[in-house]
Design an enzyme around this catalytic site. Structure first.
Site, PDB file in Angstrom:
ATOM      1  N   GLU A  54      20.756   9.252  66.397  1.00 20.02           N
ATOM      2  CA  GLU A  54      20.716   8.140  67.349  1.00 20.02           C
ATOM      3  C   GLU A  54      19.857   7.030  66.755  1.00 20.02           C
ATOM      4  O   GLU A  54      18.829   7.305  66.143  1.00 20.02           O
ATOM      5  CB  GLU A  54      20.099   8.600  68.679  1.00 20.02           C
ATOM      6  N   ASP A  63      12.764  13.435  68.508  1.00 22.34           N
ATOM      7  CA  ASP A  63      12.865  12.153  69.198  1.00 22.34           C
ATOM      8  C   ASP A  63      11.891  11.114  68.631  1.00 22.34           C
ATOM      9  O   ASP A  63      10.784  11.455  68.224  1.00 22.34           O
ATOM     10  CB  ASP A  63      12.578  12.396  70.692  1.00 22.34           C
ATOM     11  N   HIS A  64      12.341   9.889  68.620  1.00 28.41           N
ATOM     12  CA  HIS A  64      11.500   8.749  68.219  1.00 28.41           C
ATOM     13  C   HIS A  64      10.774   8.972  66.897  1.00 28.41           C
ATOM     14  O   HIS A  64       9.547   8.901  66.830  1.00 28.41           O
ATOM     15  CB  HIS A  64      10.515   8.380  69.338  1.00 28.41           C
ATOM     16  N   LYS A  68       7.017   4.020  82.732  1.00 25.28           N
ATOM     17  CA  LYS A  68       6.953   5.479  82.814  1.00 25.28           C
ATOM     18  C   LYS A  68       6.912   5.981  84.253  1.00 25.28           C
ATOM     19  O   LYS A  68       6.069   5.557  85.035  1.00 25.28           O
ATOM     20  CB  LYS A  68       5.692   5.984  82.080  1.00 25.28           C
ATOM     21  N   HIS A 110      17.086   5.462  77.526  1.00 28.95           N
ATOM     22  CA  HIS A 110      15.774   6.113  77.570  1.00 28.95           C
ATOM     23  C   HIS A 110      15.110   5.575  78.824  1.00 28.95           C
ATOM     24  O   HIS A 110      14.547   4.494  78.818  1.00 28.95           O
ATOM     25  CB  HIS A 110      14.935   5.753  76.348  1.00 28.95           C
TER      26      HIS A 110
HETATM   27 ZN   LIG Z   1      12.757   5.886  74.005  1.00 35.16          ZN
END
Ligand SMILES: [Zn+2]
Length: 495
Positions: free
Chosen positions: A281, A169-170, A323, A356
């Site tokens: 992605e 991811d990322h 968050k 996200h």
């Molecule tokens: Zn993200």
């Protein structure tokens, strides 16, 4: 895909004692496997077969019992690899355009809780248990293989026998591709946020023009005249509306995202050189300003022209996705934003729209599920960590007070790279047991603890793991309940 046993052999049944995880038991390829844990909480793989041949790839010990071979193996990385080979559904696979959800797990403990949530729901939502960003792996001192292996053991323990994904991811740098490609991930999230130019958002038209002229055009395999001809005046017919790009919107989109497209393509080509069977992605969700519909069109069309094949796109949606707390913004405006981006994704792809959420955006899930009709990937990351802290608060309030004190002390360092609105001064400095029990329910303390994971684990890791180990079932139940809430809105649209 797998064959669950009708019954174990009598000798295997005799060995399947109280310490075993009964739901882990599975027969495949001539052997029956399950997971056990010792009183101290150390887990081990146990397997039975007629002979040793199914266990060739494992490192462990075999003994003969009643004419069968009993095999014992530690939960090492080597044996995780062997287990994925023996039980192939544990190997990450691609989900294409099917509805999917990334769970994220900073601790390597949460997967059985995630599995429980999916089993409770019974919906066709494809899970990505192994998912962690490069940034988080660094703060948690985990390797890409740790992330994958922990998810493998967790899925096995909880008896998950459907496909699993695996999201590196990322990824932001070319090196990040190298660091994750060998581990076995099949889903790569390319995030060129450092190359997105926030100044283009409000720059005057002269500055935008300068920015566009100064782009590294060879990297985009194009030139300004071609770009202008392609996009200015371009009309996209959507289901419920049309978008027309004028010079202003097209050039501003390119000024903002142009450098990031070239960088993302460099990462993509590096990934393709690896020859891995994988999917991609493209994510710009962590940038400063919302991705407009015109920007979505330009970004995706340019990536497609440059040859990027992606299954999902994560725009930066309107409002604030902080968050571990609810969405901050106008839900009607967000609903319209989801709707138009979903229409563009169907018109130009189809590809999935990726949310996200930064966790716990319960009000937004029904909106995106409906707008996309299930052509969606939901990504959460830290919420399992936040929920795991409840187990500490419930069972060791003194430790939780120490954790909170450290999270407050280190907050200024921890908050970097996160968008937060919490006010640490509102958190009680010396909370009572009742206040400790509510820390994860209050925005200020939830966010401070949510982003403090690196420092907290560094200081208290072994003590915390002991609590989670001693209260494993409670931990799984809390995680499962929480994820049922996350996933329920997607269930009717899962495809
Ligand atoms: Zn993200």
């Amino acid at each position: 895909m797998s064959v669950r046993p009708d019954e174990l052999s009598p000798s295997a049944q005799a060995l399947l004692g109280d310490r075993a995880y009964p739901e882990s038991q599975v027969s495949y390829g001539g052997a029956t496997y399950w997971l056990e844990r010792s009183v101290e909480g150390v887990k081990r793989l146990v397997a039975m077969a007629d002979d040793e041949s199914p266990f060739r790839d494992f490192a462990g010990s075999a003994e003969r019992i009643d004419g069968q071979v009993r095999f014992l193996a530690e939960t090492t990385p080597e044996n995780a690899l062997a287990l994925r080979s023996a039980l192939p559904w544990l190997n990450p696979s691609r989900f294409g355009l099917h509805t999917s959800a990334g769970f994220g797990d900073r601790l390597g403990l949460a997967t059985p809780g995630h599995v429980q949530a999916l089993k409770t729901l019974g919906a066709a939502i494809n899970p990505v248990f192994a998912q962690q960003s490069i940034r988080e792996m660094g703060r948690c001192r985990r390797t890409p293989r740790n992330v994958l292996d922990d998810a493998t053991w967790g899925a096995f323990q909880a008896g998950w026998t459907n496909p699993v994904g695996g999201d590196a991811d990322h990824l932001e740098q070319l090196d990040d591709i190298d660091a994750t490609a060998d581990a076995g991930f099949v889903f790569y999230t390319l995030d060129p946020k450092a190359e997105v130019d926030p100044e283009a958002e409000h720059a005057d038209s002269g500055t935008v023009q300068q920015k566009v002229e100064a782009l590294h055009w060879p990297g985009l395999e194009s030139d300004l005249a071609t770009f202008t001809k392609t996009y200015v005046g371009r009309r996209i017919d959507l289901e419920h509306e049309d978008i027309e790009l004028d010079e202003e919107s097209a050039l501003r989109a390119l000024a903002k995202y142009g450098p990031s497209l070239a960088h993302a393509m460099a990462m993509y080509r590096r990934l393709m050189e690896k020859g891995i069977d994988c999917e991609v992605e493209f994510a710009v969700d962590e940038t400063d300003y919302p991705t407009t519909p015109a920007e979505h069109v330009v970004v995706v069309s340019e990536l497609q022209r440059l040859g990027m094949d992606f299954v999902s796109f994560a725009p930066r949606f309107v409002g604030r996705f902080e968050k571990g707390v609810e969405y901050i913004g106008d839900l009607e405006e967000l609903s319209r934003d989801f709707e138009i981006h979903a229409q563009i994704a169907r018109a130009l792809g189809p590809y999935k729209l990726s949310l996200h959420s930064g966790s716990d955006k319960f009000s937004t899930y029904p909106l995106i599920a409906e707008a996309t009709q299930g052509l969606v990937h939901l990504k959460t990351a830290g919420t399992s960590w936040a929920e795991a802290l409840r187990v500490i608060a419930n069972n060791d309030p003194d430790l939780m007070r120490e954790i909170l004190a450290l999270a407050l002390d280190s907050f200024e360092a921890n908050r970097k790279s996160y968008h937060l609105s919490c006010d640490p001064t509102k958190i009680p400095a010396d909370p009572s047991d009742d206040e400790v029990a509510r820390l994860m329910d209050v925005v200020d303390s939830r966010q401070v603890l949510h982003v403090g994971y690196g420092a907290i684990l560094e200081a208290f890791g072994p003590r915390m793991y002991q609590v989670w180990n001693d209260h494993e079932e409670e931990h799984y139940r809390i995680i499962a309940d929480h994820f049922v809430r996350h996933l329920t809105p997607f269930a009717p649209y899962a495809r």
